[in-house]
Design an enzyme around this catalytic site. Structure first.
Site, short mmCIF file in Angstrom:
data_model
loop_
_atom_site.label_atom_id
_atom_site.label_comp_id
_atom_site.label_asym_id
_atom_site.label_seq_id
_atom_site.Cartn_x
_atom_site.Cartn_y
_atom_site.Cartn_z
N GLY A 1 0.85 -1.18 0.00
CA GLY A 1 0.00 0.00 0.00
C GLY A 1 0.89 1.23 0.00
O GLY A 1 2.12 1.13 -0.05
N SER A 2 0.29 2.38 0.10
CA SER A 2 1.05 3.62 -0.03
C SER A 2 2.11 3.78 1.05
O SER A 2 3.24 4.20 0.77
CB SER A 2 0.09 4.82 0.02
OG SER A 2 -0.71 4.76 1.20
N GLU B 1 3.83 1.66 2.59
CA GLU B 1 4.92 0.69 2.54
C GLU B 1 5.96 1.01 1.46
O GLU B 1 7.05 0.46 1.48
CB GLU B 1 4.38 -0.72 2.27
CG GLU B 1 3.60 -1.31 3.41
CD GLU B 1 2.24 -0.66 3.58
OE1 GLU B 1 1.97 -0.14 4.68
OE2 GLU B 1 1.47 -0.62 2.61
N GLU C 1 -4.18 -9.96 1.44
CA GLU C 1 -3.27 -10.08 2.57
C GLU C 1 -3.36 -11.42 3.29
O GLU C 1 -2.38 -11.89 3.87
CB GLU C 1 -3.49 -8.92 3.56
CG GLU C 1 -2.96 -7.58 3.09
CD GLU C 1 -3.94 -6.79 2.23
OE1 GLU C 1 -4.95 -7.38 1.79
OE2 GLU C 1 -3.70 -5.59 2.00
N HIS D 1 -0.29 -3.60 4.83
CA HIS D 1 -0.67 -2.20 4.73
C HIS D 1 -1.55 -1.78 5.90
O HIS D 1 -2.70 -2.23 6.01
CB HIS D 1 -1.43 -1.94 3.42
CG HIS D 1 -1.87 -0.51 3.26
ND1 HIS D 1 -1.02 0.55 3.44
CD2 HIS D 1 -3.08 0.01 2.97
CE1 HIS D 1 -1.68 1.68 3.24
NE2 HIS D 1 -2.93 1.38 2.96
N HIS E 1 -13.23 -29.84 21.05
CA HIS E 1 -14.04 -29.04 20.13
C HIS E 1 -15.49 -28.92 20.59
O HIS E 1 -16.22 -28.05 20.13
CB HIS E 1 -13.98 -29.65 18.72
CG HIS E 1 -14.57 -28.79 17.64
ND1 HIS E 1 -14.59 -27.41 17.70
CD2 HIS E 1 -15.17 -29.11 16.47
CE1 HIS E 1 -15.17 -26.93 16.61
NE2 HIS E 1 -15.54 -27.94 15.86
N GLY F 1 -8.05 -24.36 12.80
CA GLY F 1 -9.40 -24.59 12.31
C GLY F 1 -9.89 -23.48 11.40
O GLY F 1 -10.98 -23.57 10.85
#
Length: 538
Positions: free
Chosen positions: A38-39, A41, A60, A83, A290, A412
């Site tokens: 992004g800008s 970075e 991402e 970003h 679970h 999971g």
């Protein structure tokens, strides 16, 4: 006037935060950066060094999934660049999975320039260091630009210390050009020896046991203790079970001592282990559940011991003594003890019969698919699995034989294994990587197919197409659904995975005829290109 002070003399290049970080990453062997820029970075990548590569993901969650697979396969932390708040938000599902996988990962995110932060600017991250918590081991936004290299070094050391995991550093965009001093990397220990007194107690219990059992988890493979655990099981003739929800293979599944997979249900675990007087849980929680359960956590009269690298897991375990430290070190210390009472060999577990081929015109079962794949793949190929609706079938018909040849998510959370297979293939070009992915799971990170094709990786993807979220439909009975009752939101539309693959640069083929399956799989596994095989199953 001295020559070096002449008005037209070229000034020496200023050493900046960018230089310090690039030098540090190079020294740590982290020259592949996984990202979707992004800008904020962009300043990191100006004058990008030729010995670095940028591994682009189209979303991402794909970026973090690829970095997760790469870090697990290389056993070194991967470097991720996201970003600001939006990019970290997209990535959170696989950050959560990396945390559960215990994957070492240094995650950075761009931040708006420091002078703008007081004005609540566009595309900034408010309280950036808090955003990824609690699923990172450590996070910060350095107080000064000059502190960025030291913060990243600290992040690396923390990520690599057991229990390993992701860390996070937010970096304002204007920090990269600030002058700073080079950073000197230090030697830091990442593994700790378990308490010898507790190991002695475990050793004595195993030697005196009538019918010992091991329960192995993902940390066995992570810590490179696979062969040592096999040797210890053979020494004590212990039946070996796989812990619930294990993301790695900790024992050869064709071994005579292999006992199968434990379910994530308290009562059923107690039942499966009730014939053993000593249970040794190695590299896994004791136990992961679970669904709600009742009654004891272990059968009456059974002693439970645990060897785990994570003190937090040792703390919440409801029963048993726990030695905390590196799994490999602990098992090797147990192997070094003299054996006083050899035990007779156990009978192997009965073989599971091969599934029958379907009648002409009928769809294949997922059991037939997995059995066929097991016949045609190389034993040392790497399976990266995310087909939870078929997991019990996979466990029965697609055995794993060797260390570091099986990966799935310990969390999971869906959307991990399709991109993780890209990272694993990038790290292990000497191995064939096979992604076994459910049709529902595939759609969480389908953009990873583009990265596989773009990087020219010969990954073979097998899509198990049953047109439903099968795991949810099967699980609905736990919540009182009747047999055959409709479960809302679990039927999938007719998705054309071959078209999706070809649209992103992969080869694709669809199989509906069982008679063609074996040859199609052989061709796909031999292909030098990323290939997707869509298999219609009943």
């Amino acid at each position: 006037m001295p020559a070096n002070t002449a008005p037209n003399a070229q000034a020496a290049e200023v050493f900046t935060v960018r230089h310090a970080v690039i030098n540090m990453l190079r020294e740590l062997g982290m020259t592949r950066i996984f990202g979707n820029p992004g800008s904020t970075e962009l300043p990191l990548f100006r004058d990008y060094p030729e010995d670095f590569s940028y591994i682009l993901g189209l979303q991402e969650t794909v970026v973090v999934g690829m970095a997760d697979g790469y870090a697990q396969a290389t056993r070194n932390a991967s470097f991720v660049n996201l970003h600001s708040a939006a990019g970290v938000g997209h990535a959170m599902a696989n950050i959560f999975t990396a945390f559960k996988n215990r994957t070492p990962m240094v995650i950075t995110a761009g931040q708006q320039t420091r002078s703008l932060l007081q004005f609540d600017p566009f595309l900034h991250s408010n309280q950036a260091a808090e955003l990824p918590k609690p699923y990172v081991k450590w996070s910060c936004e350095p107080a000064r630009a000059e502190d960025v290299p030291q913060a990243l070094a600290r992040a690396y050391y923390i990520a690599m210390q057991e229990p390993r995991g992701p860390v996070f550093v937010s970096i304002p965009a204007d920090d990269w050009d600030v002058p700073c001093e080079p950073i000197t990397l230090r030697k830091v220990g990442f593994e700790t020896r378990p308490d010898p007194r507790l190991l002695d107690s475990i050793g004595q219990a195993l030697e005196g046991a009538r019918a010992p059992a091991f329960v192995v988890g993902a940390a066995v493979d992570r810590s490179q203790a696979f062969e040592a655990v096999q040797a210890l099981a053979e020494r004590h003739q212990a039946r070996v079970y796989v812990a619930p929800m294990s993301g790695r293979c900790g024992f050869p599944e064709d071994h005579a001592l292999f006992g199968g997979f434990l379910p994530a249900m308290r009562e059923r675990i107690v039942d499966r282990l009730s014939g053993h007087d000593v249970v040794f849980v190695i590299g896994a929680p004791a136990f992961t559940y679970h669904v709600e359960g009742h009654g004891p956590f272990i059968a009456e009269g059974t002693q439970l011991f645990q060897l785990i690298e994570d003190p937090a897991i040792a703390a919440w375990a409801p029963v048993g003594d726990a030695a905390v430290g590196n799994i490999r070190m602990g098992v090797q210390e147990l192997l070094a003890r003299p054996l006083t009472h050899p035990r007779p060999a156990l009978q192997p577990r009965p073989a599971i019969p091969a599934p029958a081929a379907p009648e002409p015109g009928r769809l294949m079962t997922d059991a037939f698919l997995m059995h066929t794949l097991a016949q045609v793949r190389s034993r040392d190929s790497i399976i990266v699995e995310e087909a939870p609706g078929s997991r019990s079938i996979i466990q029965a018909h697609l055995p794993i034989y060797a260390a570091e040849t099986f990966f799935t998510m310990c969390s999971g959370g869906l959307g991990h294994s399709l991109p993780a297979s890209v990272g694993i293939a990038l790290a292990r070009p000497d191995k064939k990587v096979i992604g076994v992915i459910g049709d529902g799971s595939a759609m969480y990170a389908i953009q990873a197919l583009w990265s596989a094709a773009h990087l020219k990786l010969p990954v073979t993807y097998i899509i198990v197409k049953n047109r439903r979220y099968a795991a949810l439909q099967d699980f609905s009975r736990v919540f009182g659904y009747r047999e055959g009752e409709k479960v809302e939101g679990t039927d999938l539309p007719d998705i054309d995975f071959v078209a999706l693959a070809k649209g992103q640069g992969c080869d694709g083929v669809r199989v509906t005829d069982a008679a063609q399956l074996s040859q199609v799989l052989r061709d796909a596994l031999r292909s030098p290109r990323a290939t997707l095989v869509e298999v219609e199953v009943a």
